[in-house]
Design a protein around this motif. Sequence first.
Motif, mmCIF file in Angstrom:
data_model
loop_
_atom_site.group_PDB
_atom_site.id
_atom_site.type_symbol
_atom_site.label_atom_id
_atom_site.label_comp_id
_atom_site.label_asym_id
_atom_site.label_seq_id
_atom_site.Cartn_x
_atom_site.Cartn_y
_atom_site.Cartn_z
ATOM 1 N N UNK A 48 0.894 -1.257 0.030
ATOM 2 C CA UNK A 48 0.006 0.096 -0.115
ATOM 3 C C UNK A 48 0.898 1.332 0.080
ATOM 4 N N UNK A 49 2.007 1.226 0.325
ATOM 5 C CA UNK A 49 2.825 2.618 0.410
ATOM 6 C C UNK A 49 4.088 2.315 -0.310
ATOM 7 N N UNK A 50 4.586 3.330 -0.734
ATOM 8 C CA UNK A 50 6.027 3.080 -1.415
ATOM 9 C C UNK A 50 7.186 3.002 -0.286
ATOM 10 N N UNK A 51 7.144 3.630 0.748
ATOM 11 C CA UNK A 51 7.943 3.421 1.903
ATOM 12 C C UNK A 51 7.861 2.060 2.502
ATOM 13 N N UNK A 52 6.796 1.500 2.384
ATOM 14 C CA UNK A 52 6.549 0.005 3.000
ATOM 15 C C UNK A 52 7.160 -0.719 2.025
ATOM 16 N N UNK A 53 6.878 -0.433 0.818
ATOM 17 C CA UNK A 53 7.246 -1.524 -0.382
ATOM 18 C C UNK A 53 8.848 -1.516 -0.489
ATOM 19 N N UNK A 54 9.459 -0.199 -0.045
ATOM 20 C CA UNK A 54 10.808 -0.152 0.087
ATOM 21 C C UNK A 54 11.666 -1.318 1.062
ATOM 22 N N UNK A 55 10.806 -1.159 2.254
ATOM 23 C CA UNK A 55 11.215 -2.024 3.342
ATOM 24 C C UNK A 55 11.102 -3.333 2.883
ATOM 25 N N UNK A 56 10.010 -3.779 2.120
ATOM 26 C CA UNK A 56 9.897 -5.351 1.840
ATOM 27 C C UNK A 56 10.881 -5.529 0.741
ATOM 28 N N UNK A 57 11.023 -4.796 -0.376
ATOM 29 C CA UNK A 57 12.109 -4.970 -1.293
ATOM 30 C C UNK A 57 13.406 -5.138 -0.802
ATOM 31 N N UNK A 89 6.827 -9.937 1.318
ATOM 32 C CA UNK A 89 5.442 -9.479 1.231
ATOM 33 C C UNK A 89 4.591 -10.185 2.347
ATOM 34 N N UNK A 90 4.616 -11.552 2.118
ATOM 35 C CA UNK A 90 3.656 -12.363 3.072
ATOM 36 C C UNK A 90 3.972 -12.019 4.504
ATOM 37 N N UNK A 94 1.642 -10.348 7.262
ATOM 38 C CA UNK A 94 1.328 -11.420 8.554
ATOM 39 C C UNK A 94 1.629 -10.425 9.645
ATOM 40 N N UNK A 95 2.988 -9.943 9.782
ATOM 41 C CA UNK A 95 3.140 -9.474 10.999
ATOM 42 C C UNK A 95 2.437 -8.296 11.383
ATOM 43 N N UNK A 96 1.706 -7.624 10.604
ATOM 44 C CA UNK A 96 0.743 -6.612 10.769
ATOM 45 C C UNK A 96 -0.497 -6.877 10.790
ATOM 46 N N UNK A 97 -0.917 -8.138 10.432
ATOM 47 C CA UNK A 97 -2.294 -8.784 10.539
ATOM 48 C C UNK A 97 -3.024 -8.067 9.301
ATOM 49 N N UNK A 98 -2.405 -7.774 8.209
ATOM 50 C CA UNK A 98 -2.903 -7.118 7.007
ATOM 51 C C UNK A 98 -3.118 -8.085 5.984
ATOM 52 N N UNK A 99 -4.150 -7.505 4.870
ATOM 53 C CA UNK A 99 -4.378 -7.983 3.609
ATOM 54 C C UNK A 99 -3.696 -7.451 2.560
#
Length: 196
Positions: A48-57, A89-90, A94-99
């Motif tokens: 959902x956000x670029x910042x979080x995408x950066x973290x995951x990637x 990503x999963x 999962x750590x944030x209980x999000x879909x």
Amino acid sequence: MNPSSRRTANRQDVALPLVRPGRLALTFGAFHEYHRKLWMRFAHTQVGSRRDAETVVDAACVRLKRDWTHVLRQESVPNYAWSVLKEEVHRWLEERNLEPRLVGTAAFAQAIQKLMLYELRDEFAVLSQEIGLYAAISNLSERRYDVIVLRFILGMEEEEVAEYLGIDTATVRSHIRHARRNIAKALHMPYEETGR
């Protein structure tokens, strides 16, 4: 060269044939540079956000770089890396209980219009904001889901999707056909095979 260095060099020489020919020249940096933009787009549609995408990637890249020799030994390096990215990503969701956040994206609405057959486009343009459509897509098998996301949401060509997933182009087309049928059935929509 001292005897210890010679033994180390010999051990490395023994490991080299396990890496497929031509792969040794593939550096992590070059691989990363080529794939990062797509990985970011995928992660963004999920978290959902670029910042979080950066973290995951970045987390996926740390794993890949750390195990790069192992990665090079895989049948399909892009497919292996894609699996690692999806795991990250999963884990993040999962750590944030999000879909996954795919439904709210403009790319999702556009993808649905491309995904479904021409006759259904008007109905799916309306349905694209409904959770039922995302549920239908998320209930696809993992491989079909990947094909749909790569082909229609991220806009890759069928040949690129095939390379990325380590399958042939005919299999990509088959997955698309079956996904269209499954989605139409889940939403109680008519579906007619057209060969497209």
